[in-house]
Scaffold this motif. Structure first.
Motif, short mmCIF file in Angstrom:
data_model
loop_
_atom_site.label_atom_id
_atom_site.label_comp_id
_atom_site.label_asym_id
_atom_site.label_seq_id
_atom_site.Cartn_x
_atom_site.Cartn_y
_atom_site.Cartn_z
N TYR A 22 0.84 -1.19 0.00
CA TYR A 22 0.00 0.00 0.00
C TYR A 22 0.88 1.24 0.00
N ASP A 23 0.43 2.25 -0.71
CA ASP A 23 1.03 3.58 -0.60
C ASP A 23 -0.08 4.54 -0.22
N ASP A 24 -0.09 4.95 1.04
CA ASP A 24 -1.17 5.82 1.51
C ASP A 24 -1.05 7.22 0.94
N GLY A 25 0.12 7.58 0.43
CA GLY A 25 0.29 8.89 -0.19
C GLY A 25 -0.40 8.98 -1.54
N THR A 26 -0.52 7.86 -2.24
CA THR A 26 -1.12 7.85 -3.57
C THR A 26 -2.40 7.04 -3.64
N GLY A 27 -2.66 6.23 -2.61
CA GLY A 27 -3.84 5.37 -2.63
C GLY A 27 -3.64 4.07 -3.39
N ASP A 28 -2.42 3.77 -3.78
CA ASP A 28 -2.17 2.57 -4.57
C ASP A 28 -2.13 1.31 -3.70
N ARG A 29 -2.57 0.22 -4.30
CA ARG A 29 -2.45 -1.10 -3.68
C ARG A 29 -2.01 -2.09 -4.74
N LEU B 223 14.50 3.48 -11.46
CA LEU B 223 13.19 2.87 -11.24
C LEU B 223 12.16 3.95 -10.96
N SER B 224 11.07 3.93 -11.69
CA SER B 224 9.98 4.87 -11.47
C SER B 224 9.22 4.55 -10.19
N LEU B 225 9.23 3.27 -9.79
CA LEU B 225 8.42 2.76 -8.67
C LEU B 225 6.93 2.97 -8.91
N HIS B 226 6.55 3.00 -10.18
CA HIS B 226 5.13 3.07 -10.55
C HIS B 226 4.43 1.82 -10.02
N PRO B 227 3.21 1.95 -9.50
CA PRO B 227 2.55 0.79 -8.89
C PRO B 227 2.40 -0.40 -9.83
N LEU B 228 2.27 -0.14 -11.12
CA LEU B 228 2.12 -1.23 -12.08
C LEU B 228 3.41 -1.54 -12.82
N GLY B 229 4.53 -0.99 -12.32
CA GLY B 229 5.82 -1.30 -12.92
C GLY B 229 6.09 -0.59 -14.23
N MET B 230 5.44 0.53 -14.48
CA MET B 230 5.66 1.27 -15.72
C MET B 230 6.96 2.07 -15.63
N GLY B 231 7.40 2.61 -16.79
CA GLY B 231 8.68 3.27 -16.88
C GLY B 231 8.69 4.68 -16.30
N MET B 232 9.86 5.30 -16.36
CA MET B 232 10.04 6.64 -15.82
C MET B 232 9.43 7.67 -16.75
N ALA B 233 8.60 8.54 -16.21
CA ALA B 233 7.97 9.60 -17.00
C ALA B 233 8.77 10.88 -16.85
N GLY B 234 8.96 11.59 -17.96
CA GLY B 234 9.62 12.88 -17.92
C GLY B 234 11.09 12.83 -17.60
N ILE C 89 3.62 -10.64 3.78
CA ILE C 89 3.96 -9.27 4.20
C ILE C 89 2.91 -8.30 3.68
N VAL C 90 2.45 -7.43 4.56
CA VAL C 90 1.64 -6.28 4.17
C VAL C 90 2.49 -5.05 4.42
N LEU C 91 2.97 -4.46 3.35
CA LEU C 91 3.95 -3.38 3.40
C LEU C 91 3.24 -2.06 3.11
N VAL C 92 3.40 -1.09 4.01
CA VAL C 92 2.67 0.17 3.88
C VAL C 92 3.66 1.33 3.79
N ARG C 93 3.57 2.08 2.70
CA ARG C 93 4.40 3.26 2.50
C ARG C 93 3.60 4.52 2.85
N SER C 94 4.26 5.49 3.46
CA SER C 94 3.59 6.75 3.86
C SER C 94 2.34 6.45 4.67
N ALA C 95 2.51 5.60 5.67
CA ALA C 95 1.36 5.06 6.40
C ALA C 95 0.52 6.14 7.07
N ASP C 96 -0.80 6.03 6.89
CA ASP C 96 -1.77 6.87 7.59
C ASP C 96 -2.22 6.08 8.81
N PRO C 97 -1.82 6.49 10.03
CA PRO C 97 -2.15 5.71 11.22
C PRO C 97 -3.65 5.44 11.37
#
Length: 267
Positions: A29-36, A129-140, A229-237
């Motif tokens: 999860y990335d709570d900063g972007t809402g991605d899962r 690495l863009s670290l895009h949630p779906l593994g896409m390439g670097m933008a810009g 593992i449930v890994l949470v980035r920018s966790a919202d408590p």
């Protein structure tokens, strides 16, 4: 010597595949972007194989090679680390922007937002690495780094190392600490036992705790125990209790959630 005991990090992943290849292994999860993003053992192993083939075929990464990893805690970082170790090579876990710390490194893998200072150094090979949630390439991005996401797609889903990883070879360099490949697997098993991680556990850990604890704790110890593992980035408590319930989390690392066992703490 126990010949059934995993001897390297790659063996830990192989054991997970044999145990339950289809079950969720890493849920990110990335709570900063809402991605899962959710990866089964099969899907993670596929990313590991592609990354290991990229490193070996394009950059000759094998036993004796050193790969610097300048990445945050992320599901793609898990794949990169396991790929380097599958090649039998050493991970240099470093801030990487520090000039002089990368002397002798064969390849550097870095997040896109950390590439600029690295481009000013005389590095042999640089992958971004863009670290895009779906593994896409670097933008810009128009710099000299090769785009990991674009490069890795061309490589195969099955990996065979040129040389079988040697458990006695260096596996991780971080600060003043060095662990062999065998030491990584052994330390992971010992840590899992000390923390009380059980087979089948769903372990929630946020990126801040994981970065402080290191990859043996957040990645390899759960693998060694047969946990996921449930890994949470920018966790919202405020979201963690509901997420723990939705993801059937049974244990946390470095976080207190009512009704959930906290690893390493007396019950």
């Amino acid at each position: 010597m126990d010949h059934n005991r995993p001897a390297t990090p790659g063996d830990l992943l192989a054991a997970t595949l044999r145990r339950d290849a289809a079950a969720p292994l890493v849920t990110f999860y990335d709570d900063g972007t809402g991605d899962r993003v959710e990866l089964s053992a099969t899907t993670l192993a596929n990313w590991v194989a592609k990354t290991a083939n990229l490193l070996q075929d394009e950059f000759d990464v094998t036993a004796g090679s050193t790969v610097a990893v300048a990445l945050p805690v992320h599901w793609q970082t898990a794949a990169v680390l396991l790929a380097v170790w599958s090649c039998g090579a050493t991970v240099l876990d470093t801030a990487a922007e520090d000039d002089g710390r990368l002397d002798g490194v064969d390849v550097v893998l870095a997040a896109q937002d950390r590439l600029a200072p690295l481009e000013e150094q005389d590095l042999p090979e640089l992958l971004g690495l863009s670290l895009h949630p779906l593994g896409m390439g670097m933008a810009g991005y128009a710099g000299p780094a090769r785009d990991f996401a674009l490069e890795v797609r061309a490589h195969g889903d099955v990996f065979t190392a040129w040389q079988p990883p040697d458990p006695g070879a260096p596996g991780l360099l971080v600060g003043g600490l060095e662990l062999t490949l065998g030491g990584l697997a052994g330390t992971a098993a010992e840590l899992a036992d000390r923390l009380g991680i059980a087979e089948g556990d769903r372990v929630l850990v946020d990126d801040v705790v994981a970065a402080e604890a290191g990859p043996v704790a957040w990645l390899l110890a759960p693998l060694a125990a047969g946990a996921s593992i449930v890994l949470v980035r920018s966790a919202d408590p405020g979201q963690l209790p509901g997420r723990a319930s939705a993801e059937r989390v049974t244990a946390t690392l470095g976080r207190t959630i009512d009704g959930v066992r906290e690893l390493g703490r007396p019950s």
